[in-house]
Design an enzyme around this catalytic site. Structure first.
Site, mmCIF file in Angstrom:
data_model
loop_
_atom_site.group_PDB
_atom_site.id
_atom_site.type_symbol
_atom_site.label_atom_id
_atom_site.label_comp_id
_atom_site.label_asym_id
_atom_site.label_seq_id
_atom_site.Cartn_x
_atom_site.Cartn_y
_atom_site.Cartn_z
ATOM 1 N N ASP A 1 0.796 -1.230 0.000
ATOM 2 C CA ASP A 1 0.000 0.000 0.000
ATOM 3 C C ASP A 1 0.829 1.281 0.000
ATOM 4 O O ASP A 1 0.372 2.325 0.498
ATOM 5 C CB ASP A 1 -0.987 -0.010 1.171
ATOM 6 C CG ASP A 1 -2.177 -0.908 0.862
ATOM 7 O OD1 ASP A 1 -2.601 -0.935 -0.314
ATOM 8 O OD2 ASP A 1 -2.669 -1.588 1.771
ATOM 9 N N ASP B 1 -7.305 -3.900 -5.235
ATOM 10 C CA ASP B 1 -7.006 -2.571 -4.686
ATOM 11 C C ASP B 1 -5.659 -2.032 -5.181
ATOM 12 O O ASP B 1 -5.450 -0.821 -5.253
ATOM 13 C CB ASP B 1 -6.951 -2.599 -3.155
ATOM 14 C CG ASP B 1 -7.941 -3.539 -2.502
ATOM 15 O OD1 ASP B 1 -8.351 -4.507 -3.157
ATOM 16 O OD2 ASP B 1 -8.282 -3.327 -1.334
HETATM 17 N N1 GLY Z 1 -7.554 -1.586 0.456
HETATM 18 C C1 GLY Z 1 -8.281 -2.104 1.532
HETATM 19 C C2 GLY Z 1 -9.686 -1.653 1.580
HETATM 20 O O1 GLY Z 1 -10.193 -1.078 0.626
HETATM 21 O O2 GLY Z 1 -10.320 -1.903 2.592
#
Ligand code: GLY
Length: 397
Positions: free
Chosen positions: A110, A170
């Site tokens: 992330d 994501d």
């Molecule tokens: N990227 C994790 C979420 O959207 O909860």
């Protein structure tokens, strides 16, 4: 292709957007007292965020809100607020540099969510050298998670753990950091990895009906695609709403960076799947399995994320195709504004209620927290969507 029209559902007006942004900017500015040296927790509890250290995957969203508020303040001659916001943004960028230098909770993918709305934004808006340095280091960290076998960036966990040998949808939002790093440094290695990940992700997470897998596993030895699974969705075969929204925004960004024509078509289908599964009040349930009348939590953040993705994609569509997506985005934001936005500080120190971070079900593998609360990306993308609708915004992504 079938098109979902929310006939009769109103669009957010200019006055409503102005009121929404004014409240957001004053709330963010008011919150600087608590959240300059500290960051917001990922989700509120009973409507209120608690302060945390800069050690979770979500802290960049709060800094992103500060930068969006700063842009608004600059454009509206609010010099005092702009100064306060800029100072706070700079303090937070220092914290992000410290985090990446000292490798504090950065063993995951992330880096884009963390460093794009905070450090890349600060660099783009103010020329922050610290922001540039931190974001390039974050890009270096992100590419350590690339598997040449399988050609994808691993989301979570130890790189040699079979239970974690997977990508998640994501991650498409983490890749603009890599494109930016290539542009800044002239080194193509970041872009090459981003491109390979996009090809692998798009080839595997989009199902035949254009719903999406949240996560997708690969064979550790051969890199061959193995199977899809959910983590935060209701069940494996369902479409986790926020995953679908990341898919919408992710496809728009994938097209912007790769210019692959087939991504326009995929964007349209993935978006259609999302829109055709909206309940009548246009506040999405946390999983697209659920429909109007179901007693299930909502995820308002997905509406704002999807709106941002549509508003990004319209820049690359022919004129006659734009209106459909702009109208849908304005309708979604009207719903979020009317039904979910905080309108009184005593109610919450966040901006948007009725989001869901992680809702445990009998069929998924996630923990249970942040259900029917504010969450920091819901607040961030609400401000981004409004900014996109009101201005010719230059994306941080
Ligand atoms: N990227 C994790 C979420 O959207 O909860």
């Amino acid at each position: 292709m079938k098109r979902t029209e929310f006939t009769g559902y109103p669009e957010i007006s200019k006055q409503e957007m102005e009121a929404a942004m004014q409240f957001a900017v004053s709330s963010v500015t008011e919150n600087l007292k608590t959240f300059t040296d500290k960051f917001q927790k990922a989700y509120s509890e009973n409507g209120f965020y608690q302060p945390i250290e800069n050690n979770y995957w979500t802290t960049g969203f709060w800094t992103g809100e500060i930068w969006l508020a700063y842009e608004y303040a600059c454009a509206h001659d609010m010099a005092q607020a702009a100064d306060a916001l800029k100072c706070a943004g700079e303090v937070q960028i220092d914290s992000f540099l410290n985090r990446i230098v000292n490798k504090i909770e950065v063993e995951h993918h992330d880096m884009g969510f963390l460093y794009t709305p905070s450090c890349v934004a600060g660099y783009k808006l103010t020329g922050s050298k610290t922001g540039r340095e931190a974001a390039i280091k974050a890009a270096d960290q992100l590419i350590t998670r690339f598997h040449p076998v399988g050609e994808f960036i691993q989301a979570w966990g130890a790189m040699d753990a079979p239970e974690n040998y997977r990508l998640i949808i994501d991650c498409l939002l983490n890749l603009p950091l890599l494109y930016w790093a290539s542009e800044e440094t002239g080194d193509q290695k970041y872009r090459d990895i981003a491109e390979k990940h996009i090809y692998t992700a798009v080839a595997n997470v989009i199902r035949e009906d254009y719903s999406t897998w949240h996560t997708f596993f690969f064979d550790m030895k051969t890199g061959a695609p193995d199977h899809g699974a959910t983590c935060q969705g209701y069940r494996d075969g369902s479409a986790w709403t926020r995953g679908q929204a990341w898919g919408i925004y992710g496809m728009a960004l994938a097209y912007r960076y790769t210019k692959r024509a087939e991504y326009i078509d995929i964007f349209k289908h993935v978006t259609e799947y999302f829109l055709s599964h909206m309940p009548t009040d246009l506040i999405p349930y946390w999983d697209l399995e659920f429909t109007s009348g179901d007693e299930q939590p909502r995820d308002s953040s997905s509406a704002s994320i999807a709106a941002c993705g549509m508003l990004e994609m319209v820049k690359y569509l022919p004129e006659q195709e734009r209106g459909y997506y702009v109208t849908a985005a304005r309708q979604l934001m009207k719903a979020v504004y009317d039904r979910c936005s905080v309108k009184d500080y005593s109610q919450s120190n966040g901006l948007v209620l009725h989001s869901t971070y992680s809702n445990h079900s009998p069929y998924n593998t996630c923990n249970h927290y942040g259900v029917d609360e504010c969450n920091s990306w819901g607040d961030y993308f609400y401000m981004e969507a409004l900014t996109r609708l009101m201005t010719d915004w230059k994306p941080y992504w």
